[in-house]
Structure formats: structure tokens, C-alpha cells
Design an enzyme around this catalytic site. Structure first.
Site, PDB file in Angstrom:
ATOM      1  N   GLN A  91       9.045 -13.451  34.261  1.00  0.00           N
ATOM      2  CA  GLN A  91       9.123 -12.087  33.503  1.00  0.00           C
ATOM      3  C   GLN A  91       9.253 -11.000  34.657  1.00  0.00           C
ATOM      4  O   GLN A  91       9.577  -9.940  34.283  1.00  0.00           O
ATOM      5  CB  GLN A  91       7.989 -11.902  32.754  1.00  0.00           C
ATOM      6  CG  GLN A  91       7.863 -12.895  31.513  1.00  0.00           C
ATOM      7  CD  GLN A  91       6.357 -12.478  30.720  1.00  0.00           C
ATOM      8  OE1 GLN A  91       6.517 -11.782  29.821  1.00  0.00           O
ATOM      9  NE2 GLN A  91       5.518 -13.163  31.281  1.00  0.00           N
ATOM     10  N   HIS A 109      13.713 -11.262  32.700  1.00  0.00           N
ATOM     11  CA  HIS A 109      13.569  -9.867  32.248  1.00  0.00           C
ATOM     12  C   HIS A 109      14.490  -9.176  33.405  1.00  0.00           C
ATOM     13  O   HIS A 109      14.457  -7.763  33.655  1.00  0.00           O
ATOM     14  CB  HIS A 109      12.467  -9.220  32.468  1.00  0.00           C
ATOM     15  CG  HIS A 109      11.514  -9.604  31.015  1.00  0.00           C
ATOM     16  ND1 HIS A 109      10.214  -9.554  31.022  1.00  0.00           N
ATOM     17  CD2 HIS A 109      11.977 -10.018  29.799  1.00  0.00           C
ATOM     18  CE1 HIS A 109       9.770  -9.846  29.653  1.00  0.00           C
ATOM     19  NE2 HIS A 109      10.695 -10.193  28.756  1.00  0.00           N
ATOM     20  N   CYS A 120      31.392  -2.016  32.650  1.00  0.00           N
ATOM     21  CA  CYS A 120      31.973  -3.265  32.240  1.00  0.00           C
ATOM     22  C   CYS A 120      31.274  -4.551  32.448  1.00  0.00           C
ATOM     23  O   CYS A 120      31.508  -5.803  32.526  1.00  0.00           O
ATOM     24  CB  CYS A 120      33.060  -3.366  33.858  1.00  0.00           C
ATOM     25  SG  CYS A 120      32.008  -3.542  35.360  1.00  0.00           S
ATOM     26  N   CYS A 136      30.729   2.083  40.210  1.00  0.00           N
ATOM     27  CA  CYS A 136      30.373   0.701  39.894  1.00  0.00           C
ATOM     28  C   CYS A 136      31.313   0.010  41.020  1.00  0.00           C
ATOM     29  O   CYS A 136      32.511   0.067  41.144  1.00  0.00           O
ATOM     30  CB  CYS A 136      30.939   0.174  38.505  1.00  0.00           C
ATOM     31  SG  CYS A 136      30.896  -1.548  38.335  1.00  0.00           S
ATOM     32  N   CYS A 139      34.316  -1.960  38.638  1.00  0.00           N
ATOM     33  CA  CYS A 139      35.264  -1.172  38.043  1.00  0.00           C
ATOM     34  C   CYS A 139      35.518   0.189  38.261  1.00  0.00           C
ATOM     35  O   CYS A 139      36.309   0.696  37.540  1.00  0.00           O
ATOM     36  CB  CYS A 139      34.784  -1.451  36.326  1.00  0.00           C
ATOM     37  SG  CYS A 139      33.676  -0.175  35.931  1.00  0.00           S
ATOM     38  N   THR A 177       0.183 -13.639  33.061  1.00  0.00           N
ATOM     39  CA  THR A 177       0.758 -13.019  32.124  1.00  0.00           C
ATOM     40  C   THR A 177      -0.196 -12.650  30.998  1.00  0.00           C
ATOM     41  O   THR A 177      -1.180 -13.597  30.665  1.00  0.00           O
ATOM     42  CB  THR A 177       2.367 -13.334  31.568  1.00  0.00           C
ATOM     43  OG1 THR A 177       2.786 -12.724  30.710  1.00  0.00           O
ATOM     44  CG2 THR A 177       1.870 -14.934  31.265  1.00  0.00           C
ATOM     45  N   ALA A 220      -4.573 -16.070  40.977  1.00  0.00           N
ATOM     46  CA  ALA A 220      -3.335 -16.903  41.312  1.00  0.00           C
ATOM     47  C   ALA A 220      -3.346 -17.532  42.693  1.00  0.00           C
ATOM     48  O   ALA A 220      -3.155 -18.729  42.776  1.00  0.00           O
ATOM     49  CB  ALA A 220      -2.053 -16.196  40.779  1.00  0.00           C
TER      50      ALA A 220
HETATM   51  C1  BJW Z   1      -3.652 -11.862  37.199  1.00  0.00           C
HETATM   52  C2  BJW Z   1      -3.903 -11.334  38.559  1.00  0.00           C
HETATM   53  C3  BJW Z   1      -4.041 -12.565  39.740  1.00  0.00           C
HETATM   54  C4  BJW Z   1      -3.764  -9.804  37.284  1.00  0.00           C
HETATM   55  N1  BJW Z   1      -4.008 -13.655  39.355  1.00  0.00           N
HETATM   56  N2  BJW Z   1      -3.785 -13.363  37.272  1.00  0.00           N
HETATM   57  C5  BJW Z   1       7.955  -2.647  18.419  1.00  0.00           C
HETATM   58  C6  BJW Z   1       8.970  -1.654  19.151  1.00  0.00           C
HETATM   59  C7  BJW Z   1      10.123  -2.366  20.124  1.00  0.00           C
HETATM   60  C8  BJW Z   1       9.829  -3.571  20.307  1.00  0.00           C
HETATM   61  C9  BJW Z   1       9.150  -4.482  19.670  1.00  0.00           C
HETATM   62  C10 BJW Z   1       8.235  -3.808  18.925  1.00  0.00           C
HETATM   63  N3  BJW Z   1       7.444  -4.986  18.331  1.00  0.00           N
HETATM   64  C11 BJW Z   1       7.609  -6.190  19.099  1.00  0.00           C
HETATM   65  C12 BJW Z   1       8.807  -5.918  19.952  1.00  0.00           C
HETATM   66  C13 BJW Z   1       9.400  -6.887  20.648  1.00  0.00           C
HETATM   67  C14 BJW Z   1       9.281  -6.374  22.176  1.00  0.00           C
HETATM   68  C15 BJW Z   1       7.652  -6.824  22.450  1.00  0.00           C
HETATM   69  O1  BJW Z   1       6.873  -8.017  22.426  1.00  0.00           O
HETATM   70  N4  BJW Z   1       6.737  -5.572  22.467  1.00  0.00           N
HETATM   71  C16 BJW Z   1       5.502  -5.939  22.423  1.00  0.00           C
HETATM   72  C17 BJW Z   1       4.716  -4.636  23.178  1.00  0.00           C
HETATM   73  C18 BJW Z   1       4.688  -5.857  20.964  1.00  0.00           C
HETATM   74  N5  BJW Z   1       9.918  -7.325  22.992  1.00  0.00           N
HETATM   75  C19 BJW Z   1      11.138  -6.850  23.559  1.00  0.00           C
HETATM   76  O2  BJW Z   1      11.654  -5.708  22.914  1.00  0.00           O
HETATM   77  C20 BJW Z   1      11.774  -7.762  24.099  1.00  0.00           C
HETATM   78  N6  BJW Z   1      13.024  -8.040  23.488  1.00  0.00           N
HETATM   79  C21 BJW Z   1      13.248  -8.553  22.255  1.00  0.00           C
HETATM   80  O3  BJW Z   1      12.289  -8.853  21.497  1.00  0.00           O
HETATM   81  O4  BJW Z   1      14.585  -8.670  21.780  1.00  0.00           O
HETATM   82  C22 BJW Z   1      14.762  -9.045  20.484  1.00  0.00           C
HETATM   83  C23 BJW Z   1      14.997 -10.575  20.547  1.00  0.00           C
HETATM   84  C24 BJW Z   1      14.396 -11.647  21.197  1.00  0.00           C
HETATM   85  C25 BJW Z   1      14.636 -13.057  21.034  1.00  0.00           C
HETATM   86  C26 BJW Z   1      15.573 -13.373  20.204  1.00  0.00           C
HETATM   87  C27 BJW Z   1      16.341 -12.360  19.560  1.00  0.00           C
HETATM   88  C28 BJW Z   1      16.178 -11.146  19.656  1.00  0.00           C
HETATM   89  C29 BJW Z   1      12.408  -7.155  25.646  1.00  0.00           C
HETATM   90  C30 BJW Z   1      10.948  -7.127  26.459  1.00  0.00           C
HETATM   91  C31 BJW Z   1      11.231  -6.695  27.742  1.00  0.00           C
HETATM   92  C32 BJW Z   1      10.143  -6.309  28.709  1.00  0.00           C
HETATM   93  N7  BJW Z   1      10.224  -5.440  29.506  1.00  0.00           N
HETATM   94  C33 BJW Z   1       9.351  -5.146  30.560  1.00  0.00           C
HETATM   95  C34 BJW Z   1       9.719  -4.101  31.356  1.00  0.00           C
HETATM   96  C35 BJW Z   1      10.876  -4.094  32.126  1.00  0.00           C
HETATM   97  C36 BJW Z   1      11.035  -4.961  33.427  1.00  0.00           C
HETATM   98  C37 BJW Z   1      10.194  -4.219  34.396  1.00  0.00           C
HETATM   99  O5  BJW Z   1      10.319  -2.923  34.462  1.00  0.00           O
HETATM  100  O6  BJW Z   1       9.316  -4.864  35.227  1.00  0.00           O
HETATM  101  O7  BJW Z   1       8.844  -6.318  31.508  1.00  0.00           O
HETATM  102  S1  BJW Z   1       7.734  -4.693  29.856  1.00  0.00           S
HETATM  103  C38 BJW Z   1       6.772  -5.429  31.095  1.00  0.00           C
HETATM  104  O8  BJW Z   1       5.830  -6.443  30.341  1.00  0.00           O
HETATM  105  C39 BJW Z   1       7.524  -6.026  31.890  1.00  0.00           C
HETATM  106  C40 BJW Z   1       6.881  -7.481  32.084  1.00  0.00           C
HETATM  107  O9  BJW Z   1       7.817  -8.629  32.279  1.00  0.00           O
HETATM  108  C41 BJW Z   1       6.283  -7.627  30.533  1.00  0.00           C
HETATM  109  C42 BJW Z   1       5.274  -8.632  30.734  1.00  0.00           C
HETATM  110  O10 BJW Z   1       4.056  -8.244  31.518  1.00  0.00           O
HETATM  111  P1  BJW Z   1       3.179  -9.190  32.134  1.00  0.00           P
HETATM  112  O11 BJW Z   1       3.841  -9.828  32.996  1.00  0.00           O
HETATM  113  O12 BJW Z   1       2.492 -10.159  31.129  1.00  0.00           O
HETATM  114  O13 BJW Z   1       2.159  -8.306  32.829  1.00  0.00           O
HETATM  115  P2  BJW Z   1       0.740  -7.642  32.266  1.00  0.00           P
HETATM  116  O14 BJW Z   1       0.310  -6.425  33.206  1.00  0.00           O
HETATM  117  O15 BJW Z   1       0.476  -7.309  30.800  1.00  0.00           O
HETATM  118  O16 BJW Z   1      -0.163  -8.865  32.563  1.00  0.00           O
HETATM  119  C43 BJW Z   1      -0.794  -9.260  33.874  1.00  0.00           C
HETATM  120  C44 BJW Z   1      -1.839 -10.477  33.690  1.00  0.00           C
HETATM  121  O17 BJW Z   1      -1.920 -10.901  34.893  1.00  0.00           O
HETATM  122  C45 BJW Z   1      -3.125  -9.851  33.213  1.00  0.00           C
HETATM  123  O18 BJW Z   1      -3.595 -10.945  31.960  1.00  0.00           O
HETATM  124  C46 BJW Z   1      -4.104  -9.807  34.236  1.00  0.00           C
HETATM  125  O19 BJW Z   1      -5.278 -10.226  33.923  1.00  0.00           O
HETATM  126  C47 BJW Z   1      -3.356 -11.113  35.056  1.00  0.00           C
HETATM  127  N8  BJW Z   1      -3.822 -10.660  36.463  1.00  0.00           N
HETATM  128  N9  BJW Z   1      -3.980  -9.994  38.499  1.00  0.00           N
HETATM  129  C48 BJW Z   1      -3.834 -14.072  38.090  1.00  0.00           C
HETATM  130  N10 BJW Z   1      -4.397 -11.704  41.007  1.00  0.00           N
END
Ligand code: BJW
Length: 238
Positions: A91, A109, A120, A136, A139, A177, A220
Site C-alpha cells: 500500500q 495505491h 491522457c 504532460c 500529450c 498495516t 518490522a
Molecule cells: C509498525 C511499525 C514498525 C508502526 N514495525 N509495524 C467512506 C468514504 C470514502 C471511502 C470509503 C468510505 N467507507 C469506506 C470507504 C472505502 C475506503 C476506505 O477503506 N475507507 C476507510 C477509512 C473506511 N477505501 C477507498 O476509498 C479505496 N478505494 C476503494 O474502496 O475503491 C472502491 C472499490 C474497491 C474495490 C473494488 C471496487 C471498488 C482507496 C483507498 C486509498 C487509500 N489511500 C491512502 C492515501 C494515498 C496514498 C498516500 O498518500 O500514501 O493510502 S490512505 C493511507 O492509508 C494510504 C495507505 O496506503 C493506507 C493504509 O495505511 P497503512 O499502511 O495501514 O498505515 P497506518 O498508519 O494506518 O498503519 C500503520 C501500522 O504500522 C500501524 O498498525 C502501526 O502499529 C504499525 N507500525 N511502526 C511494524 N516499526
């Protein structure tokens, strides 16, 4: 430990934390400083593109300075040395898996090191800051460039390929995650349905921790190399 044929590894921000990159939902994480609706939604970008450019320009610069840590390096070693198939689904929008040597990798992601043209759909390697006045390279449209990252409400990349890998895997690892964001948070259920052994490696229990058959807590950089060594030892002894 059993020897597995097909391993899928899901990684999140916690994997890159020890490389100096912020997580999102920890107390000092990115969402404590920014409202996700402003910087990680298409609506936020339409409202205030300057803020979104600045947010990703800073993170791209930080990402380019970061180095892979022992966990990224261990996962690359697993892919190189394991006799079965290893697919990493990240992710993370940084390029630390590639820097460590991982090749069978899906950025579900997107990646900060690519731009995406809204006119485009071309993706172009991008190491400089992005700004509204750029053209771009494919394009030549001006004002259409955005970071190639998947925001809330957008569809993550390569979901069909991920789904096929999950339904054929016999080991699923989830590393660093929080299990807050779908569809990635649902992968453990898909892997279980396929009959895979499921393991969470995280600093602390995630949202979906009860769905995993095995949980390993710790940073990790410590727990991933140790787990990879166990997998490699089991594969060569059996
Ligand atoms: C350690 C550590 C160490 C720390 N060692 N561990 C209401 C409104 C709008 C949307 C939705 C909604 N309800 C549901 C949705 C869907 C939504 C969603 O899930 N929302 C939730 C908030 C409920 N999802 C989407 O919109 C996705 N698209 C989608 O669903 O499309 C529809 C569809 C899907 C499938 C089929 C058909 C249709 C898109 C999600 C895009 C996420 N984008 C982001 C930002 C963009 C990228 C960026 O800028 O980087 O992606 S959000 C952010 O969260 C980022 C990450 O990739 C993602 C996940 O976060 P992650 O990696 O889990 O980080 P943390 O901080 O949450 O956790 C870190 C962990 O590490 C913790 O547990 C710590 O304990 C641990 N840790 N140090 C080991 N040293």
C-alpha cells in the site's frame, strides 16, 4: 513450520517507519497533521491543488532520501531465495521495496515517483516537484499532472491480479498495516477463504488482528528478518 508454495505479502506504512517515513494513523502520523479529505481525495485536490502538490512534493523528497530497512531487505531476500512464489502487494507509495531488490511487486495505491496525467492517463517517472503549470510529457497538456497515487474513493490498482494471487496462496503475511483501509483490509479474509495460513507482523495488534491465525508483535526491522529466516530454513530442511 510448513513449507509453502505461494506466498502473498501485504505491506503498509509501518514497514517504512524505521526508514524514517511517517505512518498515517499512529499518534504522530500524517493524519494527525493533515485532514485526509484535504490531501487524499479527488475533491480535496479539486478544492486546493496547491496544498496537495505541496503535501506530495514534501513526501516525495523525504521518500527519495530514505533507505530500505532490514525488513525490506529480508523480503527481497525471501523473493530471491524461496523455492516457491512470493508476491508483495504494497500500500506504500515509496519505492523502498524496489530499492531493496524486490521485483514481484504490486503498488496497489500507486507511487509518488510517478505522475499521472488527467488528460491522457499517461504515467511518467517523476522525481522533481509537481506543480499546476507543468505540461504532460506524453500529450503536452498543461495543468493536468497529479501524483500517481490512489486517493479515497478511487479504485486501487491491479485488483484482479491481487484477487487471483490471494485465491491461490497458501501463506498470507500482513506487515505494518493498521487494517483500516479497504479493500486491502479485506485481503486476510480472502486468503483465509482460500485456505491459507495467515500471519500478522505488526508493532501492535491491528484493527483486524482477530482474523489472523498467528500474530507476531514487534518492530518490522526485527520481526520480519527473523520470520523470513524461519521460512527459508523450513523450505530448505523439508
Ligand atoms: C509498525 C511499525 C514498525 C508502526 N514495525 N509495524 C467512506 C468514504 C470514502 C471511502 C470509503 C468510505 N467507507 C469506506 C470507504 C472505502 C475506503 C476506505 O477503506 N475507507 C476507510 C477509512 C473506511 N477505501 C477507498 O476509498 C479505496 N478505494 C476503494 O474502496 O475503491 C472502491 C472499490 C474497491 C474495490 C473494488 C471496487 C471498488 C482507496 C483507498 C486509498 C487509500 N489511500 C491512502 C492515501 C494515498 C496514498 C498516500 O498518500 O500514501 O493510502 S490512505 C493511507 O492509508 C494510504 C495507505 O496506503 C493506507 C493504509 O495505511 P497503512 O499502511 O495501514 O498505515 P497506518 O498508519 O494506518 O498503519 C500503520 C501500522 O504500522 C500501524 O498498525 C502501526 O502499529 C504499525 N507500525 N511502526 C511494524 N516499526
Amino acid at each position: 513450520m510448513a513449507a509453502y508454495q505461494r506466498i502473498v505479502v501485504l505491506t503498509g506504512a509501518g514497514l517504512s517507519a524505521e526508514s524514517g517515513l511517517s505512518t498515517f494513523r499512529d499518534a504522530d502520523g500524517i493524519w494527525a497533521r493533515y485532514d485526509y479529505r484535504d490531501v487524499a481525495t479527488p475533491e480535496g485536490f479539486a478544492r486546493n491543488p496547491e496544498l496537495v502538490y505541496e503535501f506530495y512534493n514534501r513526501r516525495r523528497r523525504d521518500g527519495m532520501k530514505a533507505q530500505p530497512n532490514a525488513a525490506h531487505i529480508a523480503l527481497a531476500k525471501l523473493e530471491r531465495e524461496y523455492p516457491g512464489e512470493v508476491l508483495i502487494v504494497t500500500q506504500n507509495v515509496d519505492t523502498l521495496h524496489e530499492a531493496a531488490g524486490s521485483r514481484n511487486l504490486i503498488h496497489m495505491h500507486g507511487q509518488m515517483a510517478l505522475s499521472l496525467c488527467a488528460a491522457c492517463d499517461a504515467r511518467s517517472p517523476w522525481v522533481e516537484d509537481l506543480s499546476p503549470d507543468l505540461a504532460c510529457p506524453s500529450c503536452s497538456t498543461t495543468g493536468s499532472m497529479r501524483p500517481d497515487v490512489v486517493w479515497f474513493g478511487e479504485i486501487p490498482y491491479e485488483l484482479e491480479r491481487i484477487s487471483a494471487a490471494l485465491s491461490g496462496c497458501d501463506l498470507f503475511l500482513s506487515i505494518g498495516t493498521s487494517g483500516n483501509v479497504y479493500p486491502a483490509a479485506g485481503f486476510v479474509a480472502a486468503a483465509r477463504e482460500a485456505g491459507a495460513h495467515t500471519v500478522e507482523l505488526n508493532l501492535e495488534p491491528s484493527e483486524g488482528t482477530s482474523l489472523f491465525a498467528e500474530r507476531i508483535e514487534g518492530p518490522a526491522s526485527r520481526v520480519v528478518p527473523a520470520y523470513v529466516d524461519r521460512l527459508l530454513a523450513a523450505a530448505t530442511s523439508g
